[in-house]
Motif scaffolding. Sequence first.
Motif, mmCIF file in Angstrom:
data_model
loop_
_atom_site.group_PDB
_atom_site.id
_atom_site.type_symbol
_atom_site.label_atom_id
_atom_site.label_comp_id
_atom_site.label_asym_id
_atom_site.label_seq_id
_atom_site.Cartn_x
_atom_site.Cartn_y
_atom_site.Cartn_z
ATOM 1 N N ILE A 102 35.617 42.383 41.674
ATOM 2 C CA ILE A 102 34.644 43.118 41.089
ATOM 3 C C ILE A 102 33.432 42.379 41.077
ATOM 4 C CG2 ILE A 102 33.639 44.307 38.938
ATOM 5 C CD1 ILE A 102 36.087 45.069 37.779
ATOM 6 N N THR A 103 33.705 41.381 40.328
ATOM 7 C CA THR A 103 32.092 40.413 40.123
ATOM 8 C C THR A 103 31.846 39.006 41.580
ATOM 9 O OG1 THR A 103 33.356 38.439 39.102
ATOM 10 C CG2 THR A 103 32.278 39.733 37.688
ATOM 11 N N ARG A 104 33.146 38.420 42.169
ATOM 12 C CA ARG A 104 32.582 37.283 43.276
ATOM 13 C C ARG A 104 32.643 38.271 44.673
ATOM 14 N NH1 ARG A 104 32.252 36.755 39.138
ATOM 15 N NH2 ARG A 104 32.184 34.148 38.059
ATOM 16 N N TRP A 105 33.994 38.825 44.764
ATOM 17 C CA TRP A 105 34.550 39.844 46.076
ATOM 18 C C TRP A 105 33.224 41.112 46.827
ATOM 19 C CZ3 TRP A 105 35.932 37.258 49.614
ATOM 20 C CH2 TRP A 105 36.974 37.541 51.024
ATOM 21 N N ARG A 106 33.243 41.888 45.239
ATOM 22 C CA ARG A 106 32.089 42.832 45.722
ATOM 23 C C ARG A 106 32.676 43.903 46.244
ATOM 24 N NH1 ARG A 106 26.844 40.278 42.575
ATOM 25 N NH2 ARG A 106 28.178 39.014 41.760
ATOM 26 N N PHE A 107 31.666 44.239 47.243
ATOM 27 C CA PHE A 107 31.807 45.220 48.623
ATOM 28 C C PHE A 107 32.418 45.403 49.417
ATOM 29 C CE2 PHE A 107 27.931 46.286 46.101
ATOM 30 C CZ PHE A 107 28.618 47.063 44.704
ATOM 31 N N ARG A 108 33.086 43.509 49.467
ATOM 32 C CA ARG A 108 34.327 43.263 51.156
ATOM 33 C C ARG A 108 34.947 43.848 51.478
ATOM 34 N NH1 ARG A 108 32.517 38.037 49.158
ATOM 35 N NH2 ARG A 108 30.484 37.283 49.613
ATOM 36 N N THR A 109 35.447 43.945 52.321
ATOM 37 C CA THR A 109 36.800 45.047 52.900
ATOM 38 C C THR A 109 37.750 43.884 51.807
ATOM 39 O OG1 THR A 109 36.653 44.041 54.618
ATOM 40 C CG2 THR A 109 35.893 45.809 54.341
ATOM 41 N N PRO A 110 39.003 44.284 51.074
ATOM 42 C CA PRO A 110 40.232 43.567 51.410
ATOM 43 C C PRO A 110 40.440 43.118 52.608
ATOM 44 C CG PRO A 110 40.832 45.790 50.404
ATOM 45 C CD PRO A 110 39.009 45.976 51.877
ATOM 46 N N PRO A 111 41.269 41.712 52.155
ATOM 47 C CA PRO A 111 42.011 41.574 51.487
ATOM 48 C C PRO A 111 40.969 40.142 50.837
ATOM 49 C CG PRO A 111 42.895 39.623 52.913
ATOM 50 C CD PRO A 111 42.235 41.047 53.861
ATOM 51 N N LEU A 112 40.907 40.173 48.919
ATOM 52 C CA LEU A 112 40.350 39.073 48.798
ATOM 53 C C LEU A 112 40.896 37.914 48.923
ATOM 54 C CD1 LEU A 112 38.727 38.485 45.980
ATOM 55 C CD2 LEU A 112 40.940 38.479 44.521
ATOM 56 N N LYS A 113 40.144 36.890 49.393
ATOM 57 C CA LYS A 113 40.218 35.629 50.235
ATOM 58 C C LYS A 113 39.815 34.699 49.373
ATOM 59 C CE LYS A 113 38.989 34.370 54.858
ATOM 60 N NZ LYS A 113 38.682 33.965 55.379
ATOM 61 N N LEU A 114 40.890 33.759 48.912
ATOM 62 C CA LEU A 114 41.076 32.958 47.780
ATOM 63 C C LEU A 114 41.157 31.500 48.337
ATOM 64 C CD1 LEU A 114 41.937 34.426 44.837
ATOM 65 C CD2 LEU A 114 39.816 34.315 45.278
ATOM 66 N N GLN A 115 40.820 30.370 47.480
ATOM 67 C CA GLN A 115 40.636 28.945 48.779
ATOM 68 C C GLN A 115 41.243 28.371 48.055
ATOM 69 O OE1 GLN A 115 37.016 29.802 48.936
ATOM 70 N NE2 GLN A 115 37.480 31.371 50.677
ATOM 71 N N TYR A 116 42.437 27.503 47.770
ATOM 72 C CA TYR A 116 42.635 26.500 47.212
ATOM 73 C C TYR A 116 42.447 25.355 47.266
ATOM 74 C CZ TYR A 116 46.729 26.335 50.005
ATOM 75 O OH TYR A 116 47.632 26.604 51.299
ATOM 76 N N ARG A 117 42.190 24.435 46.638
ATOM 77 C CA ARG A 117 42.459 22.697 47.052
ATOM 78 C C ARG A 117 42.740 21.979 45.758
ATOM 79 N NH1 ARG A 117 35.759 22.515 45.530
ATOM 80 N NH2 ARG A 117 36.041 22.543 43.295
ATOM 81 N N PRO A 118 42.616 20.403 46.330
ATOM 82 C CA PRO A 118 43.167 20.004 45.122
ATOM 83 C C PRO A 118 41.838 19.564 43.862
ATOM 84 C CG PRO A 118 43.057 18.400 47.225
ATOM 85 C CD PRO A 118 42.819 19.939 47.252
ATOM 86 N N ARG A 119 42.054 19.352 42.982
ATOM 87 C CA ARG A 119 41.454 19.368 41.312
ATOM 88 C C ARG A 119 40.290 18.855 41.627
ATOM 89 N NH1 ARG A 119 40.386 22.193 37.002
ATOM 90 N NH2 ARG A 119 39.004 20.525 35.260
ATOM 91 N N ILE A 120 39.281 18.813 41.665
ATOM 92 C CA ILE A 120 38.157 17.276 42.053
ATOM 93 C C ILE A 120 37.079 17.347 40.443
ATOM 94 C CG2 ILE A 120 35.930 16.834 42.783
ATOM 95 C CD1 ILE A 120 36.152 18.787 45.129
ATOM 96 N N ASP A 121 37.703 16.417 40.116
ATOM 97 C CA ASP A 121 37.041 15.985 38.864
ATOM 98 C C ASP A 121 35.719 15.329 38.891
ATOM 99 O OD1 ASP A 121 39.442 16.301 37.322
ATOM 100 O OD2 ASP A 121 40.539 14.582 38.079
#
Length: 186
Positions: free
Chosen positions: A165-184
């Motif tokens: 709802i807050t980040r993807w908003r009105f874009r079409t599915p699927p919800l696209k997420l990225q993963y990466r090694p943690r950056i401290d």
Amino acid sequence: KSCLVQHLDEKNTCPSCNIIIHQSHPLQYISFDRTMQDLVYKLVPNLQANEMKREREFYRIRGLPCPKDLLLEDEEEENTDQVNSDYHRLDEQVNVYLECSVATTSSLKTLKKRFIRLSSQATITHLKKFVALKLLDEKSKYKEIDILCNDELLGKDHTLKFVYITRWRFRTPPLKLQYRPRIDIL
């Protein structure tokens, strides 16, 4: 929740007591509390039934099947033997596409299966544990992974529904997420 999200789109204060929730991103500091929701359903007569009725009406008006009804039909078709029954909640489902962040040349590989479907109430921590289990062979290493949406780091307690709802908003599915090694950041 929708009233609160709408309020926080315009203001950064609590609608009840006017205390500042967060100076610039108040929506990142609210999360769904399942236990509290269960208590509210038990304390307020017919609330859960009324919400379910409104949800079914929402889908009926749009000519779409209600996801919760589809799950019920699937369960009825399966063997209803008590030993083999699935006791999961009938939550709304979210389709997610997980990809390794392009900006990283890391030890994290690309997932073999990048599309997953899971409860909208699953949190970013659940996704981090999934990625850790698949790529690092150990669920306990989930703190070594960051999950992002639109290059924005997501909070560990954010539900997928909240992110959608807050980040993807009105874009079409699927919800696209990225993963990466943690950056401290020091």
